[in-house]
Design an enzyme around this catalytic site. Structure first.
Site, PDB file in Angstrom:
ATOM      1  N   THR A  23       0.856  -1.196   0.000  1.00  0.00           N
ATOM      2  CA  THR A  23       0.000   0.000   0.000  1.00  0.00           C
ATOM      3  C   THR A  23       0.886   1.239   0.000  1.00  0.00           C
ATOM      4  OG1 THR A  23      -1.695  -1.202   1.183  1.00  0.00           O
ATOM      5  CG2 THR A  23      -1.795   1.204   1.319  1.00  0.00           C
ATOM      6  N   LEU A  28      -7.011  -8.146   0.188  1.00  0.00           N
ATOM      7  CA  LEU A  28      -7.408  -9.322   0.976  1.00  0.00           C
ATOM      8  C   LEU A  28      -7.413  -9.049   2.473  1.00  0.00           C
ATOM      9  CD1 LEU A  28      -4.551 -10.736   2.029  1.00  0.00           C
ATOM     10  CD2 LEU A  28      -4.576 -11.611  -0.301  1.00  0.00           C
ATOM     11  N   ARG A  29      -8.345  -9.746   3.133  1.00  0.00           N
ATOM     12  CA  ARG A  29      -8.522  -9.571   4.572  1.00  0.00           C
ATOM     13  C   ARG A  29      -7.737 -10.629   5.326  1.00  0.00           C
ATOM     14  NH1 ARG A  29     -14.799 -10.482   4.025  1.00  0.00           N
ATOM     15  NH2 ARG A  29     -13.923 -11.790   2.400  1.00  0.00           N
ATOM     16  N   ASN A  64     -10.024   1.555   1.575  1.00  0.00           N
ATOM     17  CA  ASN A  64      -9.906   1.266   3.009  1.00  0.00           C
ATOM     18  C   ASN A  64     -10.509   2.377   3.875  1.00  0.00           C
ATOM     19  OD1 ASN A  64      -8.874  -1.260   2.945  1.00  0.00           O
ATOM     20  ND2 ASN A  64      -6.812  -0.730   3.606  1.00  0.00           N
ATOM     21  N   PHE A  78     -19.986  -4.113   6.406  1.00  0.00           N
ATOM     22  CA  PHE A  78     -19.218  -3.167   7.235  1.00  0.00           C
ATOM     23  C   PHE A  78     -20.097  -2.205   8.019  1.00  0.00           C
ATOM     24  CE2 PHE A  78     -14.616  -3.491   7.059  1.00  0.00           C
ATOM     25  CZ  PHE A  78     -14.562  -4.698   6.399  1.00  0.00           C
ATOM     26  N   LEU A  79     -21.236  -2.721   8.443  1.00  0.00           N
ATOM     27  CA  LEU A  79     -22.123  -1.922   9.298  1.00  0.00           C
ATOM     28  C   LEU A  79     -22.332  -2.647  10.625  1.00  0.00           C
ATOM     29  CD1 LEU A  79     -24.777  -0.570   6.744  1.00  0.00           C
ATOM     30  CD2 LEU A  79     -22.927   0.704   7.853  1.00  0.00           C
ATOM     31  N   GLY A 128     -19.710  -1.937  17.085  1.00  0.00           N
ATOM     32  CA  GLY A 128     -18.935  -2.638  18.108  1.00  0.00           C
ATOM     33  C   GLY A 128     -17.896  -1.736  18.733  1.00  0.00           C
ATOM     34  N   CYS A 165      -4.250  -2.144   8.937  1.00  0.00           N
ATOM     35  CA  CYS A 165      -4.508  -1.313   7.747  1.00  0.00           C
ATOM     36  C   CYS A 165      -5.291  -0.032   7.981  1.00  0.00           C
ATOM     37  CB  CYS A 165      -5.247  -2.145   6.705  1.00  0.00           C
ATOM     38  SG  CYS A 165      -4.232  -3.436   6.023  1.00  0.00           S
TER      39      CYS A 165
HETATM   40  C1  UDX Z   1      -8.780  -4.684   5.857  1.00  0.00           C
HETATM   41  C2  UDX Z   1      -9.538  -4.560   4.526  1.00  0.00           C
HETATM   42  O1  UDX Z   1     -10.841  -5.140   4.670  1.00  0.00           O
HETATM   43  C3  UDX Z   1      -8.761  -5.245   3.410  1.00  0.00           C
HETATM   44  O2  UDX Z   1      -9.427  -5.038   2.184  1.00  0.00           O
HETATM   45  C4  UDX Z   1      -7.356  -4.657   3.355  1.00  0.00           C
HETATM   46  O3  UDX Z   1      -6.601  -5.303   2.369  1.00  0.00           O
HETATM   47  C5  UDX Z   1      -6.675  -4.777   4.711  1.00  0.00           C
HETATM   48  O4  UDX Z   1      -7.490  -4.170   5.714  1.00  0.00           O
HETATM   49  P1  UDX Z   1      -8.441  -6.550   7.701  1.00  0.00           P
HETATM   50  O5  UDX Z   1      -7.634  -5.543   8.447  1.00  0.00           O
HETATM   51  O6  UDX Z   1      -7.912  -7.932   7.564  1.00  0.00           O
HETATM   52  O7  UDX Z   1      -8.737  -6.057   6.208  1.00  0.00           O
HETATM   53  O8  UDX Z   1      -9.807  -6.659   8.478  1.00  0.00           O
HETATM   54  P2  UDX Z   1     -11.360  -6.421   8.205  1.00  0.00           P
HETATM   55  O9  UDX Z   1     -12.022  -7.717   8.139  1.00  0.00           O
HETATM   56  O10 UDX Z   1     -11.571  -5.493   7.091  1.00  0.00           O
HETATM   57  O11 UDX Z   1     -11.766  -5.736   9.588  1.00  0.00           O
HETATM   58  C6  UDX Z   1     -11.052  -4.590  10.081  1.00  0.00           C
HETATM   59  C7  UDX Z   1     -11.555  -4.192  11.432  1.00  0.00           C
HETATM   60  O12 UDX Z   1     -12.854  -3.629  11.336  1.00  0.00           O
HETATM   61  C8  UDX Z   1     -11.677  -5.327  12.450  1.00  0.00           C
HETATM   62  O13 UDX Z   1     -11.188  -4.861  13.696  1.00  0.00           O
HETATM   63  C9  UDX Z   1     -13.171  -5.601  12.522  1.00  0.00           C
HETATM   64  O14 UDX Z   1     -13.552  -6.104  13.786  1.00  0.00           O
HETATM   65  C10 UDX Z   1     -13.734  -4.216  12.289  1.00  0.00           C
HETATM   66  N1  UDX Z   1     -15.074  -4.212  11.711  1.00  0.00           N
HETATM   67  C11 UDX Z   1     -15.292  -4.700  10.448  1.00  0.00           C
HETATM   68  C12 UDX Z   1     -16.134  -3.672  12.424  1.00  0.00           C
HETATM   69  O15 UDX Z   1     -15.963  -3.206  13.559  1.00  0.00           O
HETATM   70  N2  UDX Z   1     -17.374  -3.638  11.851  1.00  0.00           N
HETATM   71  C13 UDX Z   1     -17.613  -4.108  10.607  1.00  0.00           C
HETATM   72  O16 UDX Z   1     -18.773  -4.041  10.161  1.00  0.00           O
HETATM   73  C14 UDX Z   1     -16.544  -4.674   9.886  1.00  0.00           C
END
Ligand code: UDX
Length: 474
Positions: free
Chosen positions: A136, A170-171, A232, A274-275, A278, A285
């Protein structure tokens, strides 16, 4: 027509690099490179340990194939020259960590450019190598990356080699799945080069089981670089948005933020993803990218208040359990708080920027004793607080052990096993059955009925979340 195996170099064996090695390695020759010799030894020995589902098995298969593919055995811990000489596609997946001031550090990216450049000058053969930068990086970085390679190789991009910028989405915890099923593949660079890479991926996905390529998006370097940040930051903004809505809901008897999230998600312009309200986002990231983009915009003289605010709302969300606990107990000295979950999300062992760790630190600073359970987080995650607060933080082997004798429990990570906790686990094990469900994994109705004092993010029950003027974080 069958699939033609390619020779693929991967520089930077973090979870993205390992995922590429595991997935692409099923049908291609893989040459790995990293500055950490231990990871290369593990790859070479077929003993890579990582929390990503499926990945260890895939890497083991790649490793075992060396019996059949001689080249692979010689090159799994390749030297830079071997990688640059042999690989026709070199993926660069080194980290771009945050500096103290929130800007990103590009040290690894520049070092890789220099290494590739120095080795490229010796590369012979008729195939033109493609270098695919995936780290990134902010707009303008790939151009500089190209300049450095050209300087050291004395060769020309577009003639002797090609560079394409292709951000990775990717996550963690879903790396293999996401790599096999990306929504989109963004390719930035010269039209000829991005079309060539599109053909490369189309060929790979067409010939790989359980894999689909998603939509290709071809553009230039700066747009591709910006797409990753915008992607992101937008996802992060959805989380901070729903968390603010949740906190308002918590003040309205009868309201439940999940209902609202579900309904607004039915609007196709919004989507339900992503809604989940919490304790906010953590991980390697979102915060890093928000701060990097906001700093970048600031430097350009553009207002970035919105980006900074996403970050601020996220940090405030981590304070919620403390506000509740402080409301229940006037003093935390002599109290034991159970913290369930340390990782920033489930199905990973990653604790980077995890809300849970910040909550643990805060509880300890208020004088509480903290019992902790997490199925995967490494012990070193707690190393600093164990030294700073001797005897005050105790890691236990199960959620029930952590709850035993506790005065208050906070659920910080949505590990599936926490959703199986019953009212009796709180009623019978705890000194006093108070729980803050920071990830909404429990069934509030059942618990409240059984006599548990339940607090959940975004539930407007009688336990509405109080807000105080002063932040418990100094
Ligand atoms: C993220 C991006 O999704 C991914 O595309 C990028 O390449 C790297 O960063 P990641 O960090 O693995 O991926 O986690 P992700 O599953 O996206 O969740 C990130 C954080 O957001 C977590 O702490 C999760 O608990 C939180 N989250 C996610 C929420 O609080 N609410 C949601 O609705 C979704």
């Amino acid at each position: 027509m069958g699939y033609d195996s390619k020779r693929i170099g991967i520089i930077g064996m973090g979870y993205v690099g390992l995922a590429l090695a595991g997935v692409y390695g099923q049908s291609n020759y893989i040459y790995c490179l990293d500055i950490n010799p231990h990871i290369l030894t593990d790859i070479q020995n077929g003993t890579v340990k990582c929390a990503e589902p499926e990945l260890e098995e895939l890497l083991k298969i790649v490793h075992d194939k060396k019996k059949h593919i001689v080249q692979l055995s010689q090159t799994m811990s390749a030297k830079p020259r071997e990688v640059v000489e042999r690989a026709d596609y070199i993926f660069v997946t080194v980290g771009t960590p945050s500096l103290e001031n929130g800007e990103i550090s590009l040290g690894h990216v520049w070092a890789v450019a220099e290494t590739i450049g120095k080795e490229l000058q010796y590369r012979t053969g008729w195939k033109t190598p493609y270098i695919i930068l995936k780290s990134t990086v902010l707009p303008g970085t790939t151009r500089k990356f190209v300049n450095i390679i050209e300087k050291y190789s004395k060769k020309k991009e577009g003639e002797d080699f090609f560079v394409v910028y292709s951000p990775e989405f990717l996550r963690e915890g879903r790396a293999v799945f996401d790599l096999k099923n990306p929504n989109k593949i963004v390719l930035g660079g010269r039209p000829y080069a991005v079309k060539h890479m599109q053909a490369f991926f189309e060929d790979f996905y067409k010939n790989t089981k359980d894999a689909t390529s998603g939509t290709f998006f071809l553009t230039n370097y700066v747009n591709a670089e910006m797409i990753k940040y915008a992607n992101n930051c937008f996802l992060a903004s959805k989380i901070s948005f729903i968390n603010q809505i949740a906190n308002i809901c918590a003040k309205i008897p009868g309201a439940d933020v999940n209902n609202i999230a579900m309904a607004i998600g039915l609007d196709h312009r919004i989507s339900p993803q992503f809604l989940r309200a919490g304790l906010g986002f953590g991980g390697s990231c979102f915060t890093k990218d928000l701060e990097a983009l906001a700093n970048y915009g600031d430097k350009m003289g553009v207002s970035t208040d919105f980006l900074w605010e996403i970050d601020t709302v996220n940090l405030e969300q981590r304070e919620l359990p403390l506000h509740i606990i402080n409301n229940v107990f006037s003093d935390l000295k002599g109290k034991t708080i159970a913290v369930l979950g340390l990782t920033f999300k489930p199905n990973t062992d990653d604790v980077r920027d995890s809300p849970a760790l910040q909550i643990v630190r805060l509880l300890l600073s208020y004088g509480a004793t903290v019992t902790v359970y997490d199925p995967k987080a490494p012990d070193k995650a707690l190393a600093d607080v164990v030294v700073k607060y001797p005897g005050k933080i105790i890691r236990l082997p199960s959620a029930k052990y952590a709850l035993k004798g506790a005065d208050f429990a906070v659920i910080c990570t949505e590990w599936e096993e926490f959703s199986r906790l019953e009212a009796d686990d709180f009623m019978l094990l705890m000194e006093s059955p108070y729980v803050f469900d920071g990830r909404r994994v429990l069934d509030p109705e059942k618990l409240i009925k059984a006599g548990v004092h339940y607090y959940g993010v975004g539930y407007g029950n009688s336990n509405a979340i109080p807000r105080t003027e002063t932040s418990p974080f100094n």
